[in-house]
Design a protein around this motif. Sequence first.
Motif, PDB file in Angstrom:
ATOM      1  N   GLY A 135     -10.646 -19.707   9.813  1.00 29.48           N
ATOM      2  CA  GLY A 135      -9.700 -20.721   9.357  1.00 29.48           C
ATOM      3  C   GLY A 135      -9.543 -20.698   7.854  1.00 29.48           C
ATOM      4  O   GLY A 135      -8.420 -20.667   7.331  1.00 29.48           O
ATOM      5  N   VAL A 136     -10.683 -20.675   7.149  1.00 29.57           N
ATOM      6  CA  VAL A 136     -10.634 -20.660   5.686  1.00 29.57           C
ATOM      7  C   VAL A 136      -9.874 -19.423   5.202  1.00 29.57           C
ATOM      8  O   VAL A 136      -9.025 -19.488   4.315  1.00 29.57           O
ATOM      9  N   LEU A 137     -10.201 -18.283   5.826  1.00 30.16           N
ATOM     10  CA  LEU A 137      -9.584 -17.042   5.366  1.00 30.16           C
ATOM     11  C   LEU A 137      -8.082 -17.045   5.611  1.00 30.16           C
ATOM     12  O   LEU A 137      -7.314 -16.634   4.751  1.00 30.16           O
ATOM     13  N   THR A 138      -7.656 -17.499   6.780  1.00 29.63           N
ATOM     14  CA  THR A 138      -6.218 -17.436   7.062  1.00 29.63           C
ATOM     15  C   THR A 138      -5.473 -18.505   6.276  1.00 29.63           C
ATOM     16  O   THR A 138      -4.394 -18.262   5.757  1.00 29.63           O
ATOM     17  N   LEU A 139      -6.070 -19.688   6.153  1.00 26.87           N
ATOM     18  CA  LEU A 139      -5.392 -20.772   5.440  1.00 26.87           C
ATOM     19  C   LEU A 139      -5.254 -20.463   3.959  1.00 26.87           C
ATOM     20  O   LEU A 139      -4.168 -20.549   3.388  1.00 26.87           O
ATOM     21  N   LEU A 140      -6.389 -20.084   3.351  1.00 26.76           N
ATOM     22  CA  LEU A 140      -6.384 -19.910   1.901  1.00 26.76           C
ATOM     23  C   LEU A 140      -6.024 -18.489   1.507  1.00 26.76           C
ATOM     24  O   LEU A 140      -5.420 -18.260   0.475  1.00 26.76           O
ATOM     25  N   GLY A 141      -6.424 -17.542   2.319  1.00 29.20           N
ATOM     26  CA  GLY A 141      -6.281 -16.148   1.935  1.00 29.20           C
ATOM     27  C   GLY A 141      -4.888 -15.591   2.144  1.00 29.20           C
ATOM     28  O   GLY A 141      -4.532 -14.568   1.585  1.00 29.20           O
ATOM     29  N   ARG A 142      -4.102 -16.261   2.957  1.00 23.04           N
ATOM     30  CA  ARG A 142      -2.819 -15.669   3.305  1.00 23.04           C
ATOM     31  C   ARG A 142      -1.637 -16.335   2.613  1.00 23.04           C
ATOM     32  O   ARG A 142      -0.528 -15.866   2.697  1.00 23.04           O
ATOM     33  N   SER A 143      -1.882 -17.462   2.002  1.00 22.80           N
ATOM     34  CA  SER A 143      -0.747 -18.146   1.379  1.00 22.80           C
ATOM     35  C   SER A 143      -0.761 -17.864  -0.115  1.00 22.80           C
ATOM     36  O   SER A 143      -1.794 -17.595  -0.708  1.00 22.80           O
ATOM     37  N   PRO A 144       0.377 -17.896  -0.721  1.00 27.49           N
ATOM     38  CA  PRO A 144       0.444 -17.509  -2.124  1.00 27.49           C
ATOM     39  C   PRO A 144      -0.197 -18.536  -3.044  1.00 27.49           C
ATOM     40  O   PRO A 144       0.074 -19.721  -2.948  1.00 27.49           O
ATOM     41  N   GLY A 145      -1.054 -18.107  -3.898  1.00 28.34           N
ATOM     42  CA  GLY A 145      -1.581 -18.959  -4.947  1.00 28.34           C
ATOM     43  C   GLY A 145      -0.872 -18.543  -6.208  1.00 28.34           C
ATOM     44  O   GLY A 145       0.270 -18.910  -6.424  1.00 28.34           O
ATOM     45  N   LEU A 146      -1.489 -17.742  -6.997  1.00 27.03           N
ATOM     46  CA  LEU A 146      -0.825 -17.123  -8.130  1.00 27.03           C
ATOM     47  C   LEU A 146      -0.349 -15.752  -7.683  1.00 27.03           C
ATOM     48  O   LEU A 146      -0.935 -15.154  -6.785  1.00 27.03           O
ATOM     49  N   PRO A 195      -1.656  -9.416  -9.494  1.00 25.55           N
ATOM     50  CA  PRO A 195      -1.225  -8.372 -10.422  1.00 25.55           C
ATOM     51  C   PRO A 195      -0.768  -7.161  -9.623  1.00 25.55           C
ATOM     52  O   PRO A 195      -1.044  -7.067  -8.433  1.00 25.55           O
ATOM     53  N   PRO A 196      -0.094  -6.241 -10.259  1.00 24.89           N
ATOM     54  CA  PRO A 196       0.362  -5.053  -9.531  1.00 24.89           C
ATOM     55  C   PRO A 196      -0.821  -4.399  -8.800  1.00 24.89           C
ATOM     56  O   PRO A 196      -1.908  -4.288  -9.353  1.00 24.89           O
ATOM     57  N   ARG A 197      -0.580  -3.999  -7.545  1.00 22.31           N
ATOM     58  CA  ARG A 197      -1.697  -3.535  -6.735  1.00 22.31           C
ATOM     59  C   ARG A 197      -1.871  -2.028  -6.759  1.00 22.31           C
ATOM     60  O   ARG A 197      -2.870  -1.517  -6.295  1.00 22.31           O
ATOM     61  N   ALA A 198      -0.880  -1.332  -7.278  1.00 18.42           N
ATOM     62  CA  ALA A 198      -0.924   0.124  -7.192  1.00 18.42           C
ATOM     63  C   ALA A 198      -2.188   0.733  -7.807  1.00 18.42           C
ATOM     64  O   ALA A 198      -2.837   1.558  -7.168  1.00 18.42           O
ATOM     65  N   PRO A 199      -2.631   0.324  -8.999  1.00 20.42           N
ATOM     66  CA  PRO A 199      -3.821   0.952  -9.568  1.00 20.42           C
ATOM     67  C   PRO A 199      -5.057   0.735  -8.715  1.00 20.42           C
ATOM     68  O   PRO A 199      -5.857   1.653  -8.538  1.00 20.42           O
ATOM     69  N   ARG A 200      -5.183  -0.471  -8.132  1.00 22.01           N
ATOM     70  CA  ARG A 200      -6.345  -0.774  -7.286  1.00 22.01           C
ATOM     71  C   ARG A 200      -6.404   0.182  -6.102  1.00 22.01           C
ATOM     72  O   ARG A 200      -7.433   0.759  -5.809  1.00 22.01           O
ATOM     73  N   ARG A 201      -5.295   0.377  -5.445  1.00 19.40           N
ATOM     74  CA  ARG A 201      -5.243   1.286  -4.290  1.00 19.40           C
ATOM     75  C   ARG A 201      -5.781   2.651  -4.657  1.00 19.40           C
ATOM     76  O   ARG A 201      -6.578   3.225  -3.953  1.00 19.40           O
ATOM     77  N   ARG A 206      -7.538 -14.115  -1.708  1.00 28.25           N
ATOM     78  CA  ARG A 206      -6.512 -13.335  -1.017  1.00 28.25           C
ATOM     79  C   ARG A 206      -6.704 -11.846  -1.288  1.00 28.25           C
ATOM     80  O   ARG A 206      -6.608 -11.014  -0.404  1.00 28.25           O
ATOM     81  N   ASP A 207      -6.998 -11.522  -2.544  1.00 28.89           N
ATOM     82  CA  ASP A 207      -7.249 -10.117  -2.883  1.00 28.89           C
ATOM     83  C   ASP A 207      -8.450  -9.580  -2.121  1.00 28.89           C
ATOM     84  O   ASP A 207      -8.455  -8.441  -1.665  1.00 28.89           O
ATOM     85  N   ALA A 208      -9.480 -10.427  -2.006  1.00 25.43           N
ATOM     86  CA  ALA A 208     -10.690  -9.977  -1.314  1.00 25.43           C
ATOM     87  C   ALA A 208     -10.380  -9.656   0.137  1.00 25.43           C
ATOM     88  O   ALA A 208     -10.785  -8.619   0.666  1.00 25.43           O
ATOM     89  N   VAL A 209      -9.633 -10.574   0.782  1.00 30.63           N
ATOM     90  CA  VAL A 209      -9.354 -10.390   2.210  1.00 30.63           C
ATOM     91  C   VAL A 209      -8.555  -9.119   2.447  1.00 30.63           C
ATOM     92  O   VAL A 209      -8.751  -8.408   3.424  1.00 30.63           O
ATOM     93  N   THR A 210      -7.657  -8.818   1.524  1.00 25.57           N
ATOM     94  CA  THR A 210      -6.821  -7.626   1.723  1.00 25.57           C
ATOM     95  C   THR A 210      -7.467  -6.369   1.153  1.00 25.57           C
ATOM     96  O   THR A 210      -6.921  -5.288   1.273  1.00 25.57           O
ATOM     97  N   SER A 211      -8.656  -6.516   0.541  1.00 26.15           N
ATOM     98  CA  SER A 211      -9.282  -5.333  -0.053  1.00 26.15           C
ATOM     99  C   SER A 211      -9.966  -4.512   1.028  1.00 26.15           C
ATOM    100  O   SER A 211     -10.035  -4.902   2.184  1.00 26.15           O
ATOM    101  N   ARG A 212     -10.520  -3.366   0.589  1.00 24.18           N
ATOM    102  CA  ARG A 212     -11.197  -2.511   1.571  1.00 24.18           C
ATOM    103  C   ARG A 212     -12.632  -2.958   1.792  1.00 24.18           C
ATOM    104  O   ARG A 212     -13.167  -2.833   2.871  1.00 24.18           O
ATOM    105  N   TRP A 213     -13.299  -3.448   0.726  1.00 26.45           N
ATOM    106  CA  TRP A 213     -14.722  -3.753   0.862  1.00 26.45           C
ATOM    107  C   TRP A 213     -14.973  -4.912   1.803  1.00 26.45           C
ATOM    108  O   TRP A 213     -15.953  -4.947   2.515  1.00 26.45           O
ATOM    109  N   PHE A 214     -14.001  -5.860   1.820  1.00 29.56           N
ATOM    110  CA  PHE A 214     -14.271  -7.076   2.592  1.00 29.56           C
ATOM    111  C   PHE A 214     -14.408  -6.807   4.090  1.00 29.56           C
ATOM    112  O   PHE A 214     -15.433  -7.131   4.689  1.00 29.56           O
ATOM    113  N   PRO A 215     -13.406  -6.168   4.713  1.00 24.73           N
ATOM    114  CA  PRO A 215     -13.593  -5.897   6.148  1.00 24.73           C
ATOM    115  C   PRO A 215     -14.773  -4.974   6.420  1.00 24.73           C
ATOM    116  O   PRO A 215     -15.485  -5.138   7.424  1.00 24.73           O
TER     117      PRO A 215
END
Lengths: 466, 297
Positions: free
Chosen positions: A443-454, A457-463, B36-45
């Motif tokens: 519940g915590v993960l879907t409620l808080l983790g899936r909705s937009p907060g801020l 940052p661009p995700r490309a470098p992380r990938r 949110r970043d953690a959940v979508t990251s690779r390390w978390f799952p």
Amino acid sequence: MARAVIAILTLIMLARVGIGTPDPIQTTDAISTLIDNAQPGAAIAVPPGIYYGSLRITKTVALDGQGSVIIDAGSQGTVVEILAPGVTFRGFTIRASGDRVDREPAGIRVLAPDATIEDCVLEDVLFGIDLKGASNSIIQRNTISGKDLKPGRRGDAIRLWWSHGCIVEDNHVSAARDMVFWYSEDLSVRRNTVELSRYGLHFMYSHNTTLSENTLRGNSVGIYLMYSNNITLTSNTIVNNRGSSGYAIGLKDCDNIVVRSNALLANRVGLYIDNSPSSVDSTGAIENNFIAYNEVGALITPNTHDNIFTGNGFIENEEQVGVHGRGDLTLNHFSKDGRGNFWSDYAGFDHDNNGIGDLEYRASSLFESLLAREPNLRLLVHSPAQQAIEFTARALPEMRPDPKFIDPAPLMTPPEVTLATSSSTSPLGMALSAAGLLAGAAGVLTLLGRSPGLPSPPRAPRRSRT
Amino acid sequence: MSTLTATAPAPPAAALVPACPGFSRATLAFARRELRDAVTSRWFPLYTIGFAVLAMATSFMALAGSGSMGFAGFGRTAAGLLNLVMLIVPLMAMTAGATSIAGERERGTLLYLLAQPVSPREILLGKFLGLSIALCASVCIGFSLSAAVLAWKAGGTGVGSFLMLVAMTCLLTVVMLSVGLLISVCTRKASVATGVAVFTWLAFVFLSDLGLMAGTIVFKLRVQELFTLAMLNPIQAYKMSVVNGLNASLDVLGPAGAYASRHYGSALPWMLLGVLTAWGALSLTLASVIFTRKSPA
């Protein structure tokens, strides 16, 4: 309205008076009178009711309370004292003895032989049934619970002192000190249950006895035998005795002991052996016991010799066999006629399918040998460092300590022992915990983790980097 | 992720973040982003699945021997789970903490964050909060599967003990995360931070205990010295707290444990909890101070 209420109340009161017989306060003198008027050897049925005071029985009679007679000593001294031989005392409820330790007040004190005490309930007594010089007595089907005191301050539930040939069977004891046997021989102690007490069954200088099918649960120590010879312990169930010493069975300086087919479960120490057998020419036989889930399966002092372990199952004890002090157990034998014991941590195999492992069981563990050397290190058990040490010893054989003992013929299957059924609780609580934790986390993960907060940052470098 | 935010009607960010005493709105927004970043990251799952599988296997194996007898109850499983947690959770929490700020610094995104009208402290707290929730959720998922195995194999004995274990593990997670964050603010590169975190883990889990063992044998440490030294290690403090909670005393841990139970009595659990909390609070405060100093703003 008020009248109606009064009328109803009056009716209720009348009804109560009608149902409950208005007892005049009876004292135990009434029972004494019955005894005085009876012939020796007579059977007396005591009329139901509550009798206050204490009772001395000085004539050989058979008293029967039929389960509906209460004797209440009002917390003064001993409740019932039996001074004549051959008295039968059946079906009474005994309560409220005194609690002064120096006088040792008891529920029932027997000072003459051949007594039979059966089907009695003893409540709120310091000592329960106390036999002194009462040989050939029968104590059976009694229920005894002690006073609400610290274990050391309580009295013994059943005590035999110089009382030979007694039968102590089917008694149920809770919240007392010990069930203790002093200088009493040739007893039969069967099917008793002792729980929440100090020492379940305690033998001092009492020889030639069989203890079987007793259940000892949640005491400080289960069975402790001291200086008692020729004793057989069979088919006892000893669970969860975890006091400061916490032995399921302790043997101190006892010769010719047989420990067979007992279940020793979840105690601090399953079997503790201190210098038993103490004579050179006697042996101890430990056979077909089920020793499981204890902190230490068997704890043995290194001077101990000539115990023969065969057919036992050592299952998932934190430490299977420990040495109490420095040294090894090579003076004892861990197999007999080519049959050893079952070890749940045995890593060998049975190629020829004869039920006996083809490799010997070597009890050597670096951490355990460190523990024997420095008991304080037990503080660090359950930690990954312990595993690291064991791993090191396995990887580097030169680090491996000498084995404490060797079982040359380890069994591949544990012994069959009939266990008293454990009370299994409903899994609902645990299932709810599982569901709750899962639902909460999800519940915590879907409620808080899936909705937009801020915005992220661009995700490309992380990938590309992770 | 982008598709999700596109399809869902996006309410203004401030409306989604409730005002919460103690934390600024910005902190909570950062926390949510971190989560949110953690959940979508690779390390978390990876961590979640790894921990869940191990926790389930441990419970299963601990109960496999006992069949349906239930005598072993929760004690055996607890010992197994304890070992697992002490090994995995500190590693998981410290590496997650260590890579968080150092990683952003290395990628250059930290500048982007610091350019926002928020203080470095708020960023750090936000990261701490978000990662705490993510890691605790991960731990709870693992434990829930373990509880399912327990319910199936052993019935409902020890629900209270089990929940205590879960709560203590969550505390350990948060404490270890704080230590990880401290490592993170002190390092420039994610790889270095991970390396330091792994070494710290090694020190906490193995080296300190092995050192204590050697010390006890060589220097003949007395029980009070041994206990005090062991207690200072947050992982040992966690272990002793759990053992104390399960058995109502530390007698199981031999003479040193018995000494502690006898000597400190009812203060013991609070002392252990205090040590654990102190590790977390001090690490986090120190991390916050260092991060504020280092930041260009």
